[in-house]
Design an enzyme around this catalytic site. Structure first.
Site, PDB file in Angstrom:
ATOM      1  N   ASP A   8       0.889  -1.165   0.000  1.00  0.00           N
ATOM      2  CA  ASP A   8       0.000   0.000   0.000  1.00  0.00           C
ATOM      3  C   ASP A   8       0.928   1.216   0.000  1.00  0.00           C
ATOM      4  O   ASP A   8       1.541   1.538   1.009  1.00  0.00           O
ATOM      5  CB  ASP A   8      -0.871  -0.057   1.267  1.00  0.00           C
ATOM      6  CG  ASP A   8      -1.629   1.243   1.525  1.00  0.00           C
ATOM      7  OD1 ASP A   8      -1.631   2.116   0.644  1.00  0.00           O
ATOM      8  OD2 ASP A   8      -2.209   1.378   2.620  1.00  0.00           O
ATOM      9  N   LYS A  70       2.894  11.292  -3.609  1.00  0.00           N
ATOM     10  CA  LYS A  70       1.774  10.667  -4.315  1.00  0.00           C
ATOM     11  C   LYS A  70       0.796  11.708  -4.867  1.00  0.00           C
ATOM     12  O   LYS A  70       0.085  11.454  -5.834  1.00  0.00           O
ATOM     13  CB  LYS A  70       1.066   9.738  -3.322  1.00  0.00           C
ATOM     14  CG  LYS A  70      -0.014   8.880  -3.902  1.00  0.00           C
ATOM     15  CD  LYS A  70      -0.472   7.903  -2.841  1.00  0.00           C
ATOM     16  CE  LYS A  70      -1.665   7.109  -3.269  1.00  0.00           C
ATOM     17  NZ  LYS A  70      -2.072   6.174  -2.208  1.00  0.00           N
ATOM     18  N   GLU A 171      -7.231   0.792  -4.106  1.00  0.00           N
ATOM     19  CA  GLU A 171      -7.179   0.680  -2.643  1.00  0.00           C
ATOM     20  C   GLU A 171      -8.498   0.196  -2.038  1.00  0.00           C
ATOM     21  O   GLU A 171      -8.505  -0.738  -1.231  1.00  0.00           O
ATOM     22  CB  GLU A 171      -6.744   2.026  -2.040  1.00  0.00           C
ATOM     23  CG  GLU A 171      -5.268   2.277  -2.285  1.00  0.00           C
ATOM     24  CD  GLU A 171      -4.865   3.731  -2.156  1.00  0.00           C
ATOM     25  OE1 GLU A 171      -5.662   4.535  -1.661  1.00  0.00           O
ATOM     26  OE2 GLU A 171      -3.737   4.047  -2.567  1.00  0.00           O
ATOM     27  N   ASP A 194     -12.737   5.601   1.965  1.00  0.00           N
ATOM     28  CA  ASP A 194     -11.288   5.613   2.200  1.00  0.00           C
ATOM     29  C   ASP A 194     -10.752   7.053   2.173  1.00  0.00           C
ATOM     30  O   ASP A 194     -10.639   7.668   1.116  1.00  0.00           O
ATOM     31  CB  ASP A 194     -10.635   4.761   1.085  1.00  0.00           C
ATOM     32  CG  ASP A 194      -9.117   4.708   1.183  1.00  0.00           C
ATOM     33  OD1 ASP A 194      -8.549   5.385   2.051  1.00  0.00           O
ATOM     34  OD2 ASP A 194      -8.509   3.986   0.377  1.00  0.00           O
TER      35      ASP A 194
END
Ligand code: AMP
Length: 608
Positions: A8, A70, A171, A194
């Site tokens: 992850d 990211k 994810e 999420d």
């Protein structure tokens, strides 16, 4: 069987997991933590720091420490995210050769996939240390809402880290896999909410006896914990300016300290009603007087500061549910993923919207990596079958005359998917056709992400409209787009040239892989030398401890004198080697000293 890990790769933290003995488990790093900060720092001597070490040196090395990479991956220079980053990040962003964004750290310019590869490599090392074997394959997760460029760039990062990326998975889907693991007869419709450090994703899934079918997905790749922290920083800056008439945003070190303090306060307020933000000596005035920042932040105040951000997520949930053709009562369970879902206000708003308390069965920080490991295992072990039917998050289309878009693959289509379209020439003797491929929801081509310009070349000369080329657009299970073309008359494959509009060229990636391998070899070698150094220091202490006893025992004997002389020799050579940097000397003297130590131990033991 080769080992495959699930990673992850988070905005704030990363996590690695593996399936062992049929059970998925998170692998702790050397410090014993199950997650590692996604931070990379470069020291003035060019040394890389990753994770906790990078976080520790961030305040004194803010300009050369990258966090939340990211948020920039796969973005174009002109995008609002990069332009926003230019104003807010302490490190230097520079424009890359493909209109991409890069980061200058010390005297080197890094692409974002290179920075991410350093984090991935660290996660790989965490796994290798644990397993005591090399790991070369991985499944990496990305936010469901990532577009093609962001996915491709993440895959490139994996390659640069020396990993064969078997699959990129979303994810929330990974979280669903972990949720459904070991419950073969589970039949449920679930929502995965999420909210991580940088991104928000919502996915609606139907789980039916081992089949995980994503019905719809939505999100915002620029909405997460970092934005919550930014609100606290803004508040601190405003309060400080009101009191002292000083703008703290201009001071890199003050910004970095406020950033750390803001995140800490935010996390504390998930457990407490009030917290103290205390940053002494935050600013020194021209007359030398030091100013301190001290404020009390209450949970209620924090909730006020971020209320609109929380409501933005709910709006996206609403839209995504509608796209799945469902209403909230059709949802059997809500699963919270991502560190930000620990915030009570977030939990409360989600519970109010869905009309039910979210499930407490999954660990928000670990569930995504666990799901990635489950998928990784399923890809190499036929018996561990998981059927994952994911969807593409954005419309894929081509730019048409007048600036519009013709959508070829609609968002929320199950992947892999392919669609063909026939192109023809509009002029006599036309030998090439240019196709603009765009991804996004706008009806105007320029408002979407331009994936590439595909040029069909070498068409045979013929009157306008006679040549017909069938172009097939495919989205793989990774969510990555590829294009192939065929002359309908001859059936032959038509050559296509792709102009990268962002991201890296293949040659650049290969050069980065090589450079990275060199770096890894060097690091491993220097780690080995460091281990020998530590060993020498320890052995010197042990030999010195035994020396007086051995001297007593050996007094007078020629053999003893000889052994003592050799020992003193080995000691002085070891001390000398410690002073220098020659790896061969270090290793040789470490071994010689160990032999002396063994002899000494033998002598002392015989005495007892
Ligand atoms: P992730 O990307 O899932 O690792 O989430 C990281 C984000 O969660 C960061 O913005 C953290 O500050 C935030 N976070 C972690 N723990 C808490 C907490 N207890 N309360 C509020 N936010 C948290």
């Amino acid at each position: 069987m080769d080992r495959v890990i699930g990673i992850d790769l988070g905005t704030t933290n990363s996590c690695v997991a593996i399936v062992e003995g049929g059970v998925p488990k998170v692998i702790p790093n050397k410090g014993g933590y199950k997650t590692t900060p996604s931070i990379v720092g470069i020291s003035d001597s060019g040394r890389r720091f990753v994770g906790q070490m990078a976080k520790r040196q961030a305040i004194t090395n803010a300009r050369h420490t990258v966090y939340a990479a990211k948020r920039l991956i796969g973005r174009k220079w002109a995008s609002s995210e990069v332009q926003h980053g230019l104003e807010t990040v302490p490190f230097e962003l520079v424009r890359g050769p493909h209109d991409d964004v890069r980061i200058k750290l010390r005297d080197k310019v890094y692409s974002i996939p290179e920075i991410s590869s350093i984090i991935l490599q660290e996660m790989r090392v965490v796994a290798e240390d644990y397993l005591s074997e090399e790991v070369a394959k991985a499944v990496i997760t990305v936010p469901a809402y990532f577009n093609d460029a962001q996915r491709q760039a993440t895959k490139d990062a994996g390659r640069i880290a020396g990993l064969d990326v078997l699959r990129i998975i979303n994810e929330p889907t990974a979280a669903a896999l972990a949720y459904g693991f070991g419950r073969d007869d589970l039949e449920a419709r679930i929502a995965i909410y999420d909210l991580g450090g940088g991104t928000f994703d919502i996915s609606i899934l139907e789980i039916n006896q081992g089949v995980f079918d994503v019905l719809s997905t939505g999100g915002d790749t620029y909405l997460g914990g970092e934005d919550f922290d930014a609100r606290i920083i803004e508040w601190l800056v405003y309060e400080f300016a009101a009191e002292h008439n000083v703008d703290l945003r201009r001071d890199e070190m003050a910004l970095q300290r406020m950033k750390d303090a803001a995140e800490k306060a935010k996390c504390e307020l998930s457990a407490m009603q009030e917290t103290e933000i205390n940053l002494p000596f935050i600013y020194t005035q021209e007359d030398g007087e030091a100013l301190h920042l001290q404020r009390t932040l209450s949970r209620a105040r924090l909730e006020d500061l971020v209320e609109d951000l929380v409501h933005r997520t709910v709006k996206i949930c609403d839209q995504t549910l509608k796209e799945a053709g469902l209403t909230v009562d059709a949802i059997d369970d809500v699963i919270l993923v991502g560190g930000m879902t620990r915030m009570p206000r977030v939990q409360q708003v989600v519970a109010e919207y869905f009309g039910r308390e979210p499930s407490k069965n999954v660990h928000p920080d670990e569930v995504v990596a666990l799901g990635a490991a489950i998928q990784a295992h399923a890809l190499i072990d036929e018996e561990a079958e998981v059927l994952l039917l994911d969807v593409t998050p954005h419309d894929l289309g081509i730019g048409v005359y007048g600036g519009g878009v013709q959508v070829l693959i609609e968002r929320n289509s199950t992947v892999p998917v392919s669609r063909s379209h026939i192109f023809t020439t509009v002029k006599d003797s036309q030998t090439s056709v240019k196709i603009l491929v765009v991804q996004g929801e706008s009806s105007k081509a320029h408002e979407n992400d331009l994936l590439g310009e595909f040029v069909l070349t070498g068409l045979r000369r013929a009157p306008a409209g006679e040549v017909e080329i069938e172009v097939t657009f495919e989205i793989s299970a990774d969510g990555i787009v590829s294009v192939a073309a065929r002359d309908l008359e001859t059936g032959l494959a038509q050559s296509i040239t792709v102009t990268a509009t962002s991201g890296l060229e293949e040659e650049e990636i290969l050069a980065m892989i090589e450079e990275n391998q060199d770096y890894l070899v060097q690091t491993r070698e220097s780690e080995e030398v460091e281990q020998h150094r530590a060993e020498i220091r320890r052995t010197i202490r042990e030999v010195e401890r035994l020396l007086p006893t051995v001297r007593d025992v050996m007094q007078g004997s020629t053999l003893g004198k000889d052994a003592l002389r050799k020992a003193e020799d080995a000691l002085s050579r070891a001390r000398e080697a410690l002073e220098g940097r020659n790896p061969e000397h270090i290793i040789a003297s470490s071994e010689a000293l160990s032999r002396t130590y063994t002899v000494f131990q033998g002598i002392v033991e015989r005495m007892q």
